[in-house]
Design a protein around this motif. Structure first.
Motif, short mmCIF file in Angstrom:
data_model
loop_
_atom_site.label_atom_id
_atom_site.label_comp_id
_atom_site.label_asym_id
_atom_site.label_seq_id
_atom_site.Cartn_x
_atom_site.Cartn_y
_atom_site.Cartn_z
N GLY A 105 54.96 34.16 -1.54
CA GLY A 105 55.03 34.64 -0.16
C GLY A 105 55.84 35.91 0.01
N SER A 106 56.38 36.46 -1.08
CA SER A 106 57.17 37.69 -1.01
C SER A 106 56.31 38.88 -0.60
CB SER A 106 57.81 38.00 -2.36
OG SER A 106 58.75 37.04 -2.72
N ARG A 107 56.98 39.90 -0.08
CA ARG A 107 56.34 41.19 0.18
C ARG A 107 56.81 42.14 -0.90
NH1 ARG A 107 57.48 45.65 3.22
NH2 ARG A 107 59.39 44.75 4.00
N VAL A 108 55.84 42.75 -1.61
CA VAL A 108 56.15 43.57 -2.78
C VAL A 108 55.48 44.93 -2.64
CG1 VAL A 108 55.86 43.74 -5.30
CG2 VAL A 108 56.28 41.51 -4.25
N ILE A 109 56.17 45.98 -3.09
CA ILE A 109 55.58 47.31 -3.22
C ILE A 109 55.50 47.61 -4.72
CG2 ILE A 109 55.82 49.78 -2.79
CD1 ILE A 109 57.42 49.06 -0.25
N ASP A 110 54.30 47.91 -5.21
CA ASP A 110 54.09 48.27 -6.61
C ASP A 110 53.87 49.77 -6.69
OD1 ASP A 110 53.61 47.63 -9.43
OD2 ASP A 110 51.54 48.22 -9.00
N LEU A 111 54.69 50.45 -7.48
CA LEU A 111 54.62 51.91 -7.58
C LEU A 111 53.78 52.33 -8.79
CD1 LEU A 111 58.37 52.76 -6.88
CD2 LEU A 111 56.47 52.63 -5.25
N LEU A 144 62.58 52.67 -0.54
CA LEU A 144 61.56 51.67 -0.24
C LEU A 144 62.06 50.24 -0.42
CD1 LEU A 144 58.55 53.37 -2.07
CD2 LEU A 144 59.03 53.38 0.39
N LEU A 145 63.30 50.09 -0.89
CA LEU A 145 63.85 48.78 -1.20
C LEU A 145 64.83 48.33 -0.12
CD1 LEU A 145 63.88 46.63 -3.51
CD2 LEU A 145 65.85 47.85 -4.45
N GLN A 146 64.67 47.09 0.34
CA GLN A 146 65.64 46.53 1.29
C GLN A 146 67.02 46.52 0.66
OE1 GLN A 146 64.25 42.62 2.38
NE2 GLN A 146 62.72 43.43 3.79
N PRO A 147 68.09 46.60 1.47
CA PRO A 147 69.45 46.62 0.91
C PRO A 147 69.75 45.45 -0.02
CG PRO A 147 69.51 47.17 3.24
CD PRO A 147 68.08 46.75 2.93
N ASP A 148 69.21 44.28 0.26
CA ASP A 148 69.44 43.12 -0.60
C ASP A 148 68.28 42.90 -1.57
OD1 ASP A 148 67.59 42.45 1.33
OD2 ASP A 148 68.36 40.43 1.64
N GLY A 149 67.42 43.91 -1.73
CA GLY A 149 66.23 43.78 -2.54
C GLY A 149 66.47 43.99 -4.02
N VAL A 150 65.39 43.77 -4.78
CA VAL A 150 65.42 43.85 -6.23
C VAL A 150 64.23 44.67 -6.72
CG1 VAL A 150 65.28 42.52 -8.38
CG2 VAL A 150 66.55 41.60 -6.45
N ALA A 151 64.51 45.58 -7.64
CA ALA A 151 63.44 46.33 -8.31
C ALA A 151 63.22 45.70 -9.68
CB ALA A 151 63.82 47.80 -8.44
N LEU A 152 61.96 45.45 -10.01
CA LEU A 152 61.61 44.86 -11.30
C LEU A 152 60.78 45.87 -12.08
CD1 LEU A 152 60.49 41.37 -9.94
CD2 LEU A 152 62.71 41.95 -10.98
N PHE A 153 61.36 46.37 -13.15
CA PHE A 153 60.71 47.40 -13.95
C PHE A 153 60.46 46.88 -15.36
CE2 PHE A 153 63.53 50.25 -11.20
CZ PHE A 153 62.54 50.45 -10.25
N LEU A 154 59.22 46.95 -15.81
CA LEU A 154 58.88 46.61 -17.19
C LEU A 154 59.14 47.85 -18.04
CD1 LEU A 154 55.72 44.78 -16.05
CD2 LEU A 154 57.38 43.70 -17.57
N LYS A 155 60.03 47.73 -18.99
CA LYS A 155 60.44 48.88 -19.81
C LYS A 155 60.29 48.58 -21.29
CE LYS A 155 61.83 52.23 -17.65
NZ LYS A 155 60.87 53.33 -17.53
N SER A 187 55.87 56.64 3.19
CA SER A 187 56.84 56.12 4.14
C SER A 187 56.39 54.70 4.50
CB SER A 187 56.90 57.00 5.39
OG SER A 187 57.78 56.45 6.32
N LEU A 188 57.12 53.72 4.01
CA LEU A 188 56.79 52.31 4.23
C LEU A 188 58.05 51.56 4.66
CD1 LEU A 188 54.76 51.66 0.95
CD2 LEU A 188 53.82 51.68 3.26
N PRO A 189 57.88 50.47 5.39
CA PRO A 189 59.06 49.64 5.67
C PRO A 189 59.62 49.12 4.34
CG PRO A 189 57.15 48.91 6.96
CD PRO A 189 56.66 49.94 6.00
N PRO A 190 60.92 49.13 4.18
CA PRO A 190 61.51 48.64 2.93
C PRO A 190 61.08 47.20 2.62
CG PRO A 190 63.14 49.81 4.20
CD PRO A 190 61.93 49.64 5.09
N ALA A 191 60.88 46.95 1.34
CA ALA A 191 60.43 45.63 0.87
C ALA A 191 61.54 44.95 0.08
CB ALA A 191 59.19 45.80 -0.01
#
Length: 189
Positions: free
Chosen positions: A47-53, A132-143, A107-111
């Protein structure tokens, strides 16, 4: 599983025309791309809202959209890849919005969650993700294998909390779970 197989079939069909993955990777769609993208599943609540870059051929965005029951926004600048993403999202019943624009122009609402795979260096990813990230949000990067160097370079510009999620079966790649992002030298206050 049937939706993932349908996605694979569509990707291979479209790949002949618009090069979504390299020819050598087309032989290894499941291990190289789908399974790698699915590694994010345990980190994304249903149910999360995610932005994929830089969604490209749908990795990881469409794959996690299929697997995780999420509302996902896919950001991709290539018009042809956007056409594929729209059609694949429709055909695979993914609740996805495709934005065909450069990341720095969006320009998108932060996720609460941002994802990216095989897109850019960590310092650039964080720069694109921060607004693009909410203040309490998390970025998940595959590296990949250069993750230590990328972390070192990013920490020159960014203060952040980083958790490295590694799987012994995949020593060539990690997931960086990045949060509390701010420019280096700037303190909350």
């Amino acid at each position: 599983m049937s939706r993932l197989r349908h996605f694979e079939s569509m990707l291979l069909k479209w790949n002949a025309r618009i090069n979504l993955v390299s020819a050598r990777d087309a032989q290894n769609i499941w291990t190289r791309h789908i399974a790698d993208s699915l590694r994010l599943m345990p980190l994304i609540p249903s149910g999360s809202r995610v932005i994929d870059l830089g969604s490209g051929g749908g990795f990881p965005g469409l794959i996690i959209g299929i697997a995780c029951d999420i509302d996902i926004t896919l950001v991709e600048s290539d018009q042809r890849k956007c056409a594929f993403l729209r059609e694949a999202a429709r055909a695979c019943a993914v609740n996805a919005k495709v934005i065909c624009d450069r990341i720095e122009s969006v320009s998108l609402p932060p996720a609460p969650i941002i994802t990216a795979r095989a897109l850019a260096s960590l310092d650039r990813l964080i720069g694109w993700s921060a607004p693009l990230l909410q203040p309490d949000g998390v970025a998940l990067f595959l590296k990949g294998k250069n993750v230590d160097e990328e972390l070192h370079n990013a920490r020159r510009i960014w203060d952040m909390r980083v958790e490295i999620v590694n799987e012994p079966a995949r020593p060539e790649g990690v997931i960086l779970k990045v949060s509390h992002i701010q420019r280096a030298g700037i303190k909350d206050g």
